[in-house]
Design a protein around this motif. Structure first.
Motif, PDB file in Angstrom:
ATOM      1  N   ASP A  97       1.019  -1.360   0.212  1.00 56.59           N
ATOM      2  CA  ASP A  97       0.137  -0.275   0.188  1.00 56.59           C
ATOM      3  C   ASP A  97       0.749   1.221   0.121  1.00 56.59           C
ATOM      4  N   ASP A  98       2.045   1.152   0.699  1.00 55.08           N
ATOM      5  CA  ASP A  98       2.812   2.216   0.572  1.00 55.08           C
ATOM      6  C   ASP A  98       3.683   2.547  -0.914  1.00 55.08           C
ATOM      7  N   ALA A  99       3.741   1.508  -1.311  1.00 58.08           N
ATOM      8  CA  ALA A  99       4.238   1.404  -2.663  1.00 58.08           C
ATOM      9  C   ALA A  99       3.260   2.020  -3.741  1.00 58.08           C
ATOM     10  N   PHE A 100       2.127   1.850  -3.603  1.00 59.04           N
ATOM     11  CA  PHE A 100       0.973   2.464  -4.254  1.00 59.04           C
ATOM     12  C   PHE A 100       0.863   3.970  -4.266  1.00 59.04           C
ATOM     13  N   ASP A 101       1.307   4.259  -2.920  1.00 57.05           N
ATOM     14  CA  ASP A 101       1.175   5.804  -2.612  1.00 57.05           C
ATOM     15  C   ASP A 101       2.606   6.470  -3.260  1.00 57.05           C
ATOM     16  N   ARG A 102       3.566   5.856  -3.087  1.00 59.59           N
ATOM     17  CA  ARG A 102       4.805   6.345  -3.701  1.00 59.59           C
ATOM     18  C   ARG A 102       5.048   6.347  -5.255  1.00 59.59           C
ATOM     19  N   GLU A 103       4.521   5.341  -5.841  1.00 65.66           N
ATOM     20  CA  GLU A 103       4.336   5.136  -7.041  1.00 65.66           C
ATOM     21  C   GLU A 103       3.511   6.280  -7.779  1.00 65.66           C
ATOM     22  N   LEU A 104       2.144   6.336  -7.082  1.00 65.67           N
ATOM     23  CA  LEU A 104       1.328   7.537  -7.583  1.00 65.67           C
ATOM     24  C   LEU A 104       1.810   8.885  -7.429  1.00 65.67           C
ATOM     25  N   LYS A 105       2.468   9.141  -6.657  1.00 62.97           N
ATOM     26  CA  LYS A 105       3.379  10.454  -6.227  1.00 62.97           C
ATOM     27  C   LYS A 105       4.389  10.690  -7.522  1.00 62.97           C
ATOM     28  N   GLY A 106       5.140   9.687  -7.479  1.00 65.20           N
ATOM     29  CA  GLY A 106       6.175   9.561  -8.370  1.00 65.20           C
ATOM     30  C   GLY A 106       5.767   9.689  -9.987  1.00 65.20           C
ATOM     31  N   GLN A 107       4.662   8.893 -10.272  1.00 65.59           N
ATOM     32  CA  GLN A 107       4.250   9.079 -11.489  1.00 65.59           C
ATOM     33  C   GLN A 107       3.750  10.434 -12.077  1.00 65.59           C
TER      34      GLN A 107
END
Length: 252
Positions: free
Chosen positions: A215-225
């Motif tokens: 779930d943290d990865a989803f958040d990081r990836e969404l912000k990064g993308q």
């Protein structure tokens, strides 16, 4: 108009087929939403699930041209759908032929079991267009293959062919060319006759223990993308892809 996703339920096994052969099953917002709807329905109608494409491709990732025109695939919704596959109480299996690239790689790895044709491969090609992996790939790959292999896939954008994917722990089984779906159907048929409560409890326990960062990865990836899509490098990466030339990245 042909449906971008086909769903078939037989003897307790639902097969969800990505059906955009003209684009190697590249995913549009419509297609990923259709996958999500089929997954949600399977929770109450099926005892096992197969996610597949066709003999040429599982999925080549997001439809880049459509993604640019429509403001992206809808990554937050795609993340919800990938999470829903992981959280399904029934066992799931990806039957992979050809590329499982980008978000297609994430969809395959979200399944509990991955059967790959010997001529298939996994790929995270995001950096080639100035983006980073998404769809939970930064956690899903690392959870099965480890940090350095996740880095290799993300930074080199190399194809990880089926045998190597199995060696890395990213594939459960490798079959001769053209046999991936038959084998997946055999396994799913066995699951459909198994103990559903035991399957659900086993899945929840293993996923809770191993996907602690998802779930943290989803958040990081969404912000990064989101940030990367606003960069000049992304615009250049897309232009280079469309024009079939090498990109000239400047770090802007």
């Amino acid at each position: 108009m042909t449906s971008s996703v086909l769903t078939d339920l037989q003897d307790g096994v639902v097969t969800i087929t990505i059906n955009r052969p003209e684009s190697l099953n590249a995913l549009t917002r419509e297609a990923i939403e259709a996958v999500g709807e089929s997954v949600a329905e399977a929770a109450s109608t099926a005892r096992a699930l197969i996610l597949t494409g066709n003999d040429r491709s599982f999925s080549s990732g997001a439809d880049l041209q459509g993604s640019v025109q429509n403001g992206g695939l809808g990554l937050d919704r795609a993340n919800e759908i990938i999470r829903s596959i992981i959280d399904l109480p029934i066992p799931t299996i990806a039957a992979v032929s050809g590329p499982a690239a980008g978000i297609g790689c994430s969809l395959a790895l979200a399944c509990d079991y991955t059967v790959m044709s010997e001529e298939s491969y996994l790929m995270l090609a995001f950096t080639k267009i100035g983006l980073m992996p998404d769809g939970g790939a930064t956690a899903l790959v690392a959870a099965s293959a480890g940090r350095h292999r996740a880095m290799k896939m993300a930074l080199t954008a190399q194809k990880v062919w089926a045998k190597e994917a199995a060696d890395w722990g990213l594939a459960s089984l490798v079959t001769p060319a053209g046999e991936h779906l038959n084998r997946a159907q055999e396994i799913a048929a066995q699951w459909a006759q198994g103990a559903p409560l035991a399957f659900a409890a086993s899945k929840e326990a293993i996923n809770t223990a191993t996907l602690t960062e998802l779930d943290d990865a989803f958040d990081r990836e969404l912000k990064g993308q989101t940030d990367l899509r606003a960069s000049k490098d992304f615009a250049e990466g897309v232009a280079a892809f469309m024009e079939k030339r090498g990109p000239n990245f400047t770090g802007e």
